[in-house]
Motif scaffolding. Structure first.
Motif, short mmCIF file in Angstrom:
data_model
loop_
_atom_site.label_atom_id
_atom_site.label_comp_id
_atom_site.label_asym_id
_atom_site.label_seq_id
_atom_site.Cartn_x
_atom_site.Cartn_y
_atom_site.Cartn_z
N ILE A 174 -140.95 -59.54 105.33
CA ILE A 174 -141.48 -60.89 105.44
C ILE A 174 -141.92 -61.16 106.88
N ALA A 175 -142.75 -62.17 107.05
CA ALA A 175 -143.08 -62.70 108.37
C ALA A 175 -142.64 -64.15 108.42
N ILE A 176 -142.10 -64.57 109.56
CA ILE A 176 -141.69 -65.97 109.71
C ILE A 176 -142.32 -66.55 110.97
N ASP A 177 -142.73 -67.81 110.88
CA ASP A 177 -143.32 -68.53 112.01
C ASP A 177 -142.53 -69.81 112.21
N CYS A 178 -141.78 -69.85 113.31
CA CYS A 178 -140.98 -71.04 113.62
C CYS A 178 -141.73 -72.05 114.48
N GLY A 179 -142.95 -71.71 114.92
CA GLY A 179 -143.74 -72.65 115.70
C GLY A 179 -143.08 -73.10 116.98
N ASN A 180 -142.18 -72.27 117.53
CA ASN A 180 -141.38 -72.60 118.72
C ASN A 180 -140.44 -73.77 118.49
N GLY A 181 -140.21 -74.10 117.22
CA GLY A 181 -139.25 -75.15 116.88
C GLY A 181 -137.83 -74.62 116.87
N VAL A 182 -136.89 -75.52 116.59
CA VAL A 182 -135.47 -75.17 116.68
C VAL A 182 -135.03 -74.23 115.57
N GLY A 183 -135.84 -74.05 114.55
CA GLY A 183 -135.51 -73.07 113.52
C GLY A 183 -135.32 -71.67 114.09
N GLY A 184 -135.91 -71.44 115.27
CA GLY A 184 -135.79 -70.14 115.91
C GLY A 184 -134.38 -69.73 116.29
N VAL A 185 -133.45 -70.69 116.38
CA VAL A 185 -132.08 -70.33 116.75
C VAL A 185 -131.34 -69.67 115.58
N ALA A 186 -131.88 -69.78 114.37
CA ALA A 186 -131.15 -69.29 113.19
C ALA A 186 -131.97 -68.42 112.27
N ALA A 187 -133.30 -68.56 112.28
CA ALA A 187 -134.11 -67.95 111.23
C ALA A 187 -133.99 -66.43 111.17
N MET A 188 -134.06 -65.77 112.32
CA MET A 188 -133.98 -64.31 112.30
C MET A 188 -132.67 -63.83 111.70
N GLU A 189 -131.57 -64.45 112.09
CA GLU A 189 -130.27 -64.02 111.57
C GLU A 189 -130.15 -64.32 110.08
N VAL A 190 -130.61 -65.50 109.65
CA VAL A 190 -130.54 -65.84 108.24
C VAL A 190 -131.22 -64.77 107.40
N PHE A 191 -132.45 -64.41 107.76
CA PHE A 191 -133.24 -63.55 106.89
C PHE A 191 -132.91 -62.06 107.06
N THR A 192 -132.51 -61.65 108.24
CA THR A 192 -132.06 -60.26 108.37
C THR A 192 -130.73 -60.05 107.66
N ARG A 193 -129.87 -61.04 107.69
CA ARG A 193 -128.59 -60.92 106.98
C ARG A 193 -128.79 -60.86 105.47
N LEU A 194 -129.90 -61.41 104.98
CA LEU A 194 -130.20 -61.34 103.55
C LEU A 194 -130.77 -59.98 103.16
N GLY A 195 -131.08 -59.16 104.17
CA GLY A 195 -131.60 -57.83 103.90
C GLY A 195 -133.10 -57.70 104.09
N CYS A 196 -133.70 -58.63 104.83
CA CYS A 196 -135.14 -58.60 105.03
C CYS A 196 -135.51 -57.85 106.30
N ASP A 197 -136.66 -57.21 106.24
CA ASP A 197 -137.32 -56.66 107.43
C ASP A 197 -138.26 -57.75 107.91
N VAL A 198 -137.94 -58.35 109.07
CA VAL A 198 -138.61 -59.58 109.49
C VAL A 198 -139.56 -59.34 110.66
N THR A 199 -140.78 -59.82 110.51
CA THR A 199 -141.73 -59.88 111.63
C THR A 199 -141.72 -61.31 112.15
N PRO A 200 -141.19 -61.55 113.37
CA PRO A 200 -141.07 -62.91 113.87
C PRO A 200 -142.33 -63.37 114.61
N LEU A 201 -142.61 -64.64 114.52
CA LEU A 201 -143.73 -65.25 115.22
C LEU A 201 -143.27 -66.57 115.80
N PHE A 202 -143.35 -66.69 117.12
CA PHE A 202 -143.02 -67.93 117.84
C PHE A 202 -141.62 -68.44 117.49
N CYS A 203 -140.65 -67.53 117.53
CA CYS A 203 -139.27 -67.89 117.24
C CYS A 203 -138.48 -68.27 118.49
#
Length: 476
Positions: A174-203
């Motif tokens: 998946i790819a995720i775009d946090c738009g430099n918002g506060v979601g960046g403090v948690a999004a990568m961990e949430v989705f990698t812990r679910l087993g995703c290969d994550v491409t981050p954008l503006f986290c």
């Protein structure tokens, strides 16, 4: 206290909101905190959770809020810089039932605000105005002993809770775009812990939002995510707003899946285990949604736009309402989650559904679960030909009277639903006109089965608007 010390206009229908150091000053936030603390004290509440998003003004406004609350003898539990849904989670996890998120959501960087909850009830309407009235009347309680300010780190527990609740049928890219918002403090961990290969954008959290505005409801803000999906190997893209309580979705082929279609997907999945339950959605959503819910075994409930109003309706209907969603991208899961709007959790639940689809690689099909590839599943959801929200700018306070005049002069061969403004459902589409609860605009939205029907419905609305407000600029 003089009424001039605080500005009435920052007290909105769903929250407190304004330009920092203009109407929304530290002094104003301190007074609101004191008023909120006084109300909490009157209701026998001992502690309030506070947290903030990543805006530059967040820390000092949170401190002012906390200092105001403790004047009433109420404790403050500061959970730090976290997504707004983490504040909601903390009110349950820490047992307070009460919390305030200092957030400007998707508004420009110089804005900020307060989303408030007391005893499990999200404040809205008269309850928010009541804080202003209390301040103006100087009806504040100051305790002989101040409350305490304490810190708590609940982010690990929040991530753990999502991981325990959501199970993907296969790993996903998946790819995720946090738009430099506060979601960046948690999004990568949430989705990698679910087993995703994550491409981050503006986290990386940056309250100046240097890359694009953190509002996934605006297609312009999804261009970067669409490019990442086009160029890379991610199956789907998730985007979050400034405080991560809303979700936007983009397919591998660059299509934006708007929230009313996501409501269809979520409702269908949830109703498999909750037949005859209610699903709530706002008046902006597609005419295809209600029959979809019925066909999935549920009961559709159209309701008013606004996160506070949606949560109030969920609270009213209780466990019989298993899910709610808004066209803006707020999703409220009331089956396995606690019924608050949470963009990160909504993204996780979406992946749980999509992980049952085949992957991009045809050799990686999932035996017994594959129901088409991810983009095909999303793009296959029904939709009409629709417009984005159209905002007609009016003078402050004119919205309600204009909508009333529209109703008096409209003579359409259509079914009228007035739960939130005026929604006219024709046999081949709908038109909606409503006064915004937050800004001086009248909002319109149209949907139809084809271009001819869309133009006909818009023309009918335009004729009425020209009759009742001949000087109003109508851009359709």
């Amino acid at each position: 206290m003089n009424e001039g010390t605080i500005v009435r206009s920052i007290f909105k229908a769903y929250d407190v909101r304004g330009v920092v150091d203009d109407a929304l000053t530290e002094s104003a936030v301190y007074r609101i905190g004191h008023a909120l603390g006084a109300e909490a004290c009157e209701r026998g509440l001992g502690a309030v959770v506070v947290g903030r998003d990543g805006r530059v003004s967040g820390e000092r406004l949170l401190n002012a809020l906390a200092q105001g609350i403790i004047q009433a003898g109420v404790d403050v539990i500061d959970v730090g810089m976290v997504p707004t849904p983490v504040v909601y989670f903390a009110t349950r996890y820490l047992g307070t039932g009460s919390g305030v998120a200092v957030t400007g959501s998707h508004n420009p960087p110089q804005h900020n605000g307060l989303k408030m909850m007391l005893a499990g009830e999200t404040l809205h309407g008269e309850r928010i105005v009541g804080l202003y009235d209390r301040i103006v009347a100087d009806s504040m309680y100051t305790a002989s002993h101040k409350g305490r300010v304490m810190q708590a780190n609940v982010l690990p527990a929040y991530v753990d809770a999502i991981q325990k609740d959501v199970q993907l049928a296969r790993p996903m890219k998946i790819a995720i775009d946090c738009g430099n918002g506060v979601g960046g403090v948690a999004a990568m961990e949430v989705f990698t812990r679910l087993g995703c290969d994550v491409t981050p954008l503006f986290c990386e959290v940056d309250g100046t939002f240097p890359n694009h505005h953190p509002d996934p409801a605006d297609p312009h803000n999804l261009i970067d995510l669409q490019k990442i999906l086009h160029d890379g190997d991610a199956e789907v893209g998730l985007a979050f707003d400034g405080d991560a309580d809303r979700l936007g979705v983009v397919t591998k082929d660059g299509q934006i899946i708007y929230a009313d279609r996501l409501i269809m997907l979520f409702a269908q999945d949830i109703l498999k285990n909750h037949q005859d339950a209610q699903v709530i959605f706002d008046a902006k959503c597609s005419a295809h949604l209600s029959p979809w819910i019925v066909a999935s075994g549920g009961r559709p409930v159209m309701w008013k736009t606004g996160h506070s109003l949606m949560k109030a309706k969920l609270r009213e209907l209780g466990r019989d309402a298993v899910f709610a969603g808004e066209m803006s991208g707020h999703f409220y899961f009331n089956d396995r989650w606690a019924g608050f709007d949470d963009g990160l959790y909504a993204g996780a639940r979406l992946l749980e559904i999509l992980s049952r689809c085949a992957s991009i690689n045809p050799d990686e099909t999932l035996s017994g679960h594959a129901n088409g590839r991810v983009s095909e599943r999303l793009n296959g959801l029904p939709q009409g030909l629709s417009t984005p929200e159209i905002n007609l700018h009016i003078k402050e306070g004119e919205g309600v009277s204009l909508v009333q005049a529209f109703k008096a002069h409209a003579a359409f061969d259509a079914q009228l639903n007035a739960v939130d403004g005026l929604r006219y459902d024709f046999v081949d589409g709908f038109g909606l006109i409503r006064a915004s609860n937050t800004t001086a605009v009248v909002v319109l939205r149209f949907e139809a089965n084809d271009e001819v029907a869309l133009k006909r419905i818009q023309s009918a609305f335009r004729d009425v608007l020209r009759l009742i407000a001949p000087t109003l600029h109508v851009p359709f």
